[in-house]
Design an enzyme around this catalytic site. Sequence first.
Site, mmCIF file in Angstrom:
data_model
loop_
_atom_site.group_PDB
_atom_site.id
_atom_site.type_symbol
_atom_site.label_atom_id
_atom_site.label_comp_id
_atom_site.label_asym_id
_atom_site.label_seq_id
_atom_site.Cartn_x
_atom_site.Cartn_y
_atom_site.Cartn_z
ATOM 1 C CG ASN A 31 38.038 46.001 40.527
ATOM 2 O OD1 ASN A 31 36.986 46.353 40.861
ATOM 3 N ND2 ASN A 31 38.284 45.041 39.811
ATOM 4 C CB CYS A 44 35.741 45.270 36.051
ATOM 5 S SG CYS A 44 36.758 44.918 34.795
ATOM 6 N N GLY A 45 34.725 47.302 38.534
ATOM 7 C CA GLY A 45 33.655 47.797 39.294
ATOM 8 C C GLY A 45 33.337 46.798 40.681
ATOM 9 C CD GLU A 46 35.844 42.897 39.491
ATOM 10 O OE1 GLU A 46 36.810 42.565 39.299
ATOM 11 O OE2 GLU A 46 35.230 43.924 38.634
ATOM 12 C CB THR A 90 35.901 35.323 34.502
ATOM 13 O OG1 THR A 90 34.930 35.021 33.748
ATOM 14 C CG2 THR A 90 35.761 35.264 35.936
#
Length: 582
Positions: A373, A375-377, A520
């Site tokens: 995704n 943001c890479g998480e 977040t």
Amino acid sequence: MPIKKIRKRDGRIVDFDPNRIKDAIHRAFIAVELEDGEKAEAITKEVVKLLEERFKRKIPSVEDAQDAVIEVLRKKGYGRVAEEYEAYRREKAEIRRLRKRLGIEEPKLTVNALKVLRERYLLKNEKGEIIETPAQMFMRVAKAIARVDRKYGGDPRESREKFYRMMARLEFLPNSPTLFNAGTRLGQLSACFVLPVEDSLKSIFKAVMNMALIEQSGGGVGFDFSKLRPKGDIVKSTKGVASGPVSFMRVFDVATDVIKAGGKRRGAMMGVLRVDHPDIIEFITAKQKPGVLSNFNISVAIPDEFMEKVKNNEDYWLINPRNNEKVKRLNAREVWNLIAESAWKSGDPGVIFIDEVNRHNPTPAIGRIEATNPCGEQPLLPYESCNLGSINLSRMVEDGEINWEKLRETVRNAVHFLDNVIDANKFPLKEIERMTKANRKIGLGVMGFADMLIKLGIPYNSEKALSLAEHLMKFITEEARKKSVELGEERGPFPNFDKSVWKDKYHAMRNATVTTIAPTGSISIIAGCSSGIEPLFAISFIRNVLGGKRLFEINPLFELVAKERGFYNAKLLEEVAKTGSV
């Protein structure tokens, strides 16, 4: 006659302290101009003088003092500062009302949380007028997600109360699309998506259209562009030459520019390219030019073999994905250094150790993970989506200790909530619905980690903090998996369970993944806590958000300590807001 006393809102009479007025005025100046401590001093003197003239024989109230501040600011030509002060006053009053209704204690829903909720989250009518309160938003979401329990023979009323309570108390919040869209006609609740891009014009523009539909509903999308033939390569159908991945990425970037995700936030994408793609140098340096691919985070997919060649200072081959032919040799260490230099200059690219990611792929028989995704998480398969939610760790500390039982209960309720989201979701594409429901991935994470450490008296950069982080996430992961196993036994495992790595470890599991650590950014503002697992960005700063809004942020725990120890004043906040630190 000097003012000596003032009446508080609860009727108590206390000593009058003009410094409190000065600090409030100064905060309003900081929010508008990030300066002007001297002006705040002068305005305060005028306000005190006005109060002394008007209240010679009776005690003024806090509201009287605030009215006087607004009057003097306007009279002196500081209209914008007066508006900021008045807006802050109104929002504080609304928060006091909400606090009574929600039962939220200190640190409570902040003024900036209310601003963000009003701007982007609370439902509006056709005229753009807000038609729900934060309490009603939490109840709207709780009802929509709890309703799923009926499908599995459960009682939605019991779940609705649990879900509402943990959101209203800011102990857990789901990703933004769930807050935006749950219980509405749109109903798209996921934040994370990955779409495939094949080596044809039809596939590329299909991906652009699908991306637009996802971003319109508030989601972000990741792509692997490694299958696209390189710049200058032959295109047989037209006898022309290919534009290459970076050029086509600009099409995605421009499309995203005109789609504000969900009408409420900027669209975001992840672009991935393998390190052995012939256009890798252009890709690595693409974002060094200001404004280029501004809606993309970009990451280089790096296999184990490349890192071995970096270690040994060896060359490696670039491979044309169209025909798998070797086209050129590059020195691996030089490319690695270029990645580091470019990341230092522009923040991009990141790296994805793609073989390591696939070693942790829970469903390797279904497909290989190629992208994440934005943001890479969250690594995902093509056409897969994931819905996220985060526990506010600062709310898990009571009397200077972690309440492990409260944390366990919150984890269990959060996994239940996130699993329900998959069934409540209205997916933007049929292919996404099929893949998501086949694996049922959820991503439970945390926020407020830095705030938790502050409450526990543990320095962020200490071995003790690292040890606690390991213990904490082990606990959360184990409890989340236990709950997923229970749900798998009650509701049935995810359909691809028998093709997953879990089939020999558990009798059933409801979700192929259960945890992920998200940044977040927005929900931590709502929760009034530090974002994700990050250290404090600054203890006081100006945050620029969508729509040109400026939010003056001060860490509530710092403010509390500063007031307790007697060194709180707005001049300090102004200096800290300029530098971010004391």
